[in-house]
Write an enzyme that holds these catalytic residues in place. Structure first.
Site, PDB file in Angstrom:
ATOM      1  N   THR A 125       0.808  -1.214   0.000  1.00 27.96           N
ATOM      2  CA  THR A 125       0.000   0.000   0.000  1.00 27.96           C
ATOM      3  C   THR A 125       0.846   1.271   0.000  1.00 27.96           C
ATOM      4  O   THR A 125       1.965   1.272   0.530  1.00 27.96           O
ATOM      5  CB  THR A 125      -0.906  -0.016   1.260  1.00 27.96           C
ATOM      6  OG1 THR A 125      -1.481   1.285   1.440  1.00 27.96           O
ATOM      7  CG2 THR A 125      -0.128  -0.356   2.533  1.00 27.96           C
ATOM      8  N   ASP A 126       0.279   2.340  -0.541  1.00 24.96           N
ATOM      9  CA  ASP A 126       0.968   3.646  -0.492  1.00 24.96           C
ATOM     10  C   ASP A 126       1.082   4.171   0.939  1.00 24.96           C
ATOM     11  O   ASP A 126       1.855   5.093   1.202  1.00 24.96           O
ATOM     12  CB  ASP A 126       0.261   4.676  -1.397  1.00 24.96           C
ATOM     13  CG  ASP A 126      -1.186   4.977  -1.021  1.00 24.96           C
ATOM     14  OD1 ASP A 126      -1.698   4.393  -0.042  1.00 24.96           O
ATOM     15  OD2 ASP A 126      -1.808   5.816  -1.711  1.00 24.96           O
ATOM     16  N   GLU A 127       0.296   3.584   1.870  1.00 29.02           N
ATOM     17  CA  GLU A 127       0.332   4.074   3.262  1.00 29.02           C
ATOM     18  C   GLU A 127       1.702   3.874   3.906  1.00 29.02           C
ATOM     19  O   GLU A 127       2.020   4.530   4.884  1.00 29.02           O
ATOM     20  CB  GLU A 127      -0.716   3.358   4.117  1.00 29.02           C
ATOM     21  CG  GLU A 127      -2.111   3.703   3.717  1.00 29.02           C
ATOM     22  CD  GLU A 127      -3.054   3.855   4.901  1.00 29.02           C
ATOM     23  OE1 GLU A 127      -2.602   3.877   6.052  1.00 29.02           O
ATOM     24  OE2 GLU A 127      -4.256   3.953   4.640  1.00 29.02           O
ATOM     25  N   TYR A 149      -1.687  -0.275  11.193  1.00 26.00           N
ATOM     26  CA  TYR A 149      -1.905  -0.963   9.905  1.00 26.00           C
ATOM     27  C   TYR A 149      -0.735  -0.715   8.970  1.00 26.00           C
ATOM     28  O   TYR A 149      -0.108  -1.662   8.468  1.00 26.00           O
ATOM     29  CB  TYR A 149      -3.217  -0.494   9.250  1.00 26.00           C
ATOM     30  CG  TYR A 149      -3.277  -0.823   7.768  1.00 26.00           C
ATOM     31  CD1 TYR A 149      -3.355  -2.147   7.316  1.00 26.00           C
ATOM     32  CD2 TYR A 149      -3.211   0.193   6.793  1.00 26.00           C
ATOM     33  CE1 TYR A 149      -3.377  -2.453   5.957  1.00 26.00           C
ATOM     34  CE2 TYR A 149      -3.226  -0.110   5.439  1.00 26.00           C
ATOM     35  CZ  TYR A 149      -3.309  -1.426   5.019  1.00 26.00           C
ATOM     36  OH  TYR A 149      -3.318  -1.725   3.671  1.00 26.00           O
ATOM     37  N   LYS A 153       2.125  -3.293   7.474  1.00 29.18           N
ATOM     38  CA  LYS A 153       2.359  -3.517   6.044  1.00 29.18           C
ATOM     39  C   LYS A 153       3.817  -3.214   5.696  1.00 29.18           C
ATOM     40  O   LYS A 153       4.440  -3.933   4.911  1.00 29.18           O
ATOM     41  CB  LYS A 153       1.418  -2.641   5.199  1.00 29.18           C
ATOM     42  CG  LYS A 153      -0.047  -3.025   5.262  1.00 29.18           C
ATOM     43  CD  LYS A 153      -0.373  -4.404   4.714  1.00 29.18           C
ATOM     44  CE  LYS A 153      -0.256  -4.508   3.217  1.00 29.18           C
ATOM     45  NZ  LYS A 153      -0.727  -5.859   2.742  1.00 29.18           N
TER      46      LYS A 153
END
Ligand code: NAD
Ligand code: DAU
Length: 347
Positions: A125-127, A149, A153
């Site tokens: 994810t870009d997060e 989260y 990741k």
């Protein structure tokens, strides 16, 4: 190509399973999913009778179960979608996130080595890049996660990269921006807002609603993953974004305008702790392989809102169950203290 798709009963995984069965007549898929609250076999009803599709219930964090499913043999690749995925839930209860998103990834990597699987794709994810105030993140940007989260990741990603450097395990990572489309669990912003409005309920908008996300139509994401699966280079990371950066407030207004509902339904509520204000991806690396996003958010949202309007059977079941308790705990108090945009602007 025989694929093990983990987490294939969730939002993106189920869209990917349907996409691959449709796009690639040679694809055979085994979907390995724990069926957490977010896993839903309704998403795959149309695949149930397809001889190229099979479902196996199991946990990626259970090495024995992973080994058992791979023992049936012949897998060319694993695509790992399985994860705990909701930022708000990770803030209230992080342990499942660490277990699945880090330890589960570890179990899969070990299995890739043991069974000599020739390709492993980690869906990330870009997060992991954290807030990006200006410019866009390339794949070499530092990791700066803001919540349990995204930290989990990021941990999973680092483990994947370490297996490439240490063992030459044939891994690749994709990092996508915010997906939207059919079958997204209605805890996430777009399906939550859309289904609420369909029931004349408010859209809870966190903080000032000016946080920016880059919206990626799920089918564009699936094509991006397919491109990486077929053409990506081992040990590499590929960003997948929609080129559609919009503030949350604009997305809320778009939903209301599609459904012709009043803007008083938007309610400003207390913000998410550690809320990232902007994500932005530089996707030139994947674009060089011929992929690019095709769906503008205005068009994708029209299709998506129409899907939720026409598929009440799918989401009413979810929202009437355990979800009610979650919604009350997460939003009840905040909505009581909420304001409309006009009230806020008048202050
Ligand atoms: P989702 O929450 O809709 O689905 C997750 C699926 O994983 C569910 O079917 C669940 O049952 C399964 N699962 C959870 N824990 C498991 C375990 N221990 N073993 C086996 N299965 C398990 O998630 P999603 O939105 O479809 O996201 C899929 C992947 O894409 C995740 O890895 C997520 O981090 C990543 N991602 C999501 C987005 C997004 O906008 N939704 C964007 C970028 C990346
Ligand atoms: O960026 C990719 C990520 O996108 C994925 O890795 C995650 O798995 C996925 O859940 C998503 O994370 P977000 O936190 O961005 O998604 P969410 O739908 O929860 O929120 C989108 C934006 O909307 C975010 O800025 C928070 C805001 N929001 C969310 C909810 C649920 C609201 O304003 N109100 C809400 O009720």
């Amino acid at each position: 190509m025989k694929l093990l798709v983990t987490g294939g009963a969730g939002f993106i995984g189920s869209n990917f399973v349907r996409f691959m069965l449709r796009e690639d007549p040679d694809a055979q898929i085994v979907n390995f999913d724990k069926l957490t609250y977010a896993g839903n076999l309704d998403n795959l009803r149309e695949c149930e009778t397809n001889p190229r599709y099979a479902f196996v219930r199991g946990d990626i964090a259970n090495a024995g179960q992973v080994r058992e499913v791979l023992s049936s043999g012949g897998f060319d690749a694993i695509v790992n979608f399985a994860a705990e995925t909701h930022v708000d839930r990770s803030i209230g209860s992080p342990s499942d996130f660490l277990n699945t998103d880090i330890f589960g990834t570890f179990c899969l990597l070990e299995a890739v080595r043991e069974f000599a699987i020739s390709r492993y794709i980690q869906i990330s994810t870009d997060e992991v890049y954290g807030t990006v105030p200006v410019g866009s993140s390339t794949e070499t940007a530092p990791l700066n996660p803001s919540n349990p989260y995204s930290a989990s990741k990021a941990g999973g990603d680092l483990l994947v990269l370490s297996y490439f450097r240490t063992y030459r395990t044939p891994v690749l990572i994709t990092r996508a921006s915010n997906n939207y489309g059919p079958n997204q669990y209605p805890e996430k912003f777009i399906p939550l807002a859309t289904t609420n409005v369909l029931d004349n309920q408010p859209i809870p908008l966190y903080g000032d609603g000016m946080q920016i996300r880059d919206w990626l139509f799920v089918e564009d994401h699936c094509r991006g993953i397919q491109t990486v699966l077929l053409q990506g280079k081992e040990g590499e990371i590929y960003n997948i974004g929609g080129d559609q950066e919009r503030p949350n407030r604009e997305i809320a207004e778009l939903i209301l305008s599609i459904l012709d509902k009043p803007k008083e339904l938007i309610r400003r509520v207390a913000d998410r702790p550690g809320h990232d204000t902007r994500y932005s991806l530089d996707c030139s690396k994947l674009k060089k392989l011929g992929w690019h996003p095709t769906v503008a958010v205005e068009e994708g949202m029209r299709q998506t809102v129409t899907w939720y309007r026409d598929n009440r059977w799918w989401w009413e079941k979810i929202k009437s169950g355990e979800f009610k308790k979650y919604y009350q705990e997460h939003y009840g108090h905040r909505l009581e203290e909420s304001t409309t945009l006009d009230e806020e602007d008048a202050r």
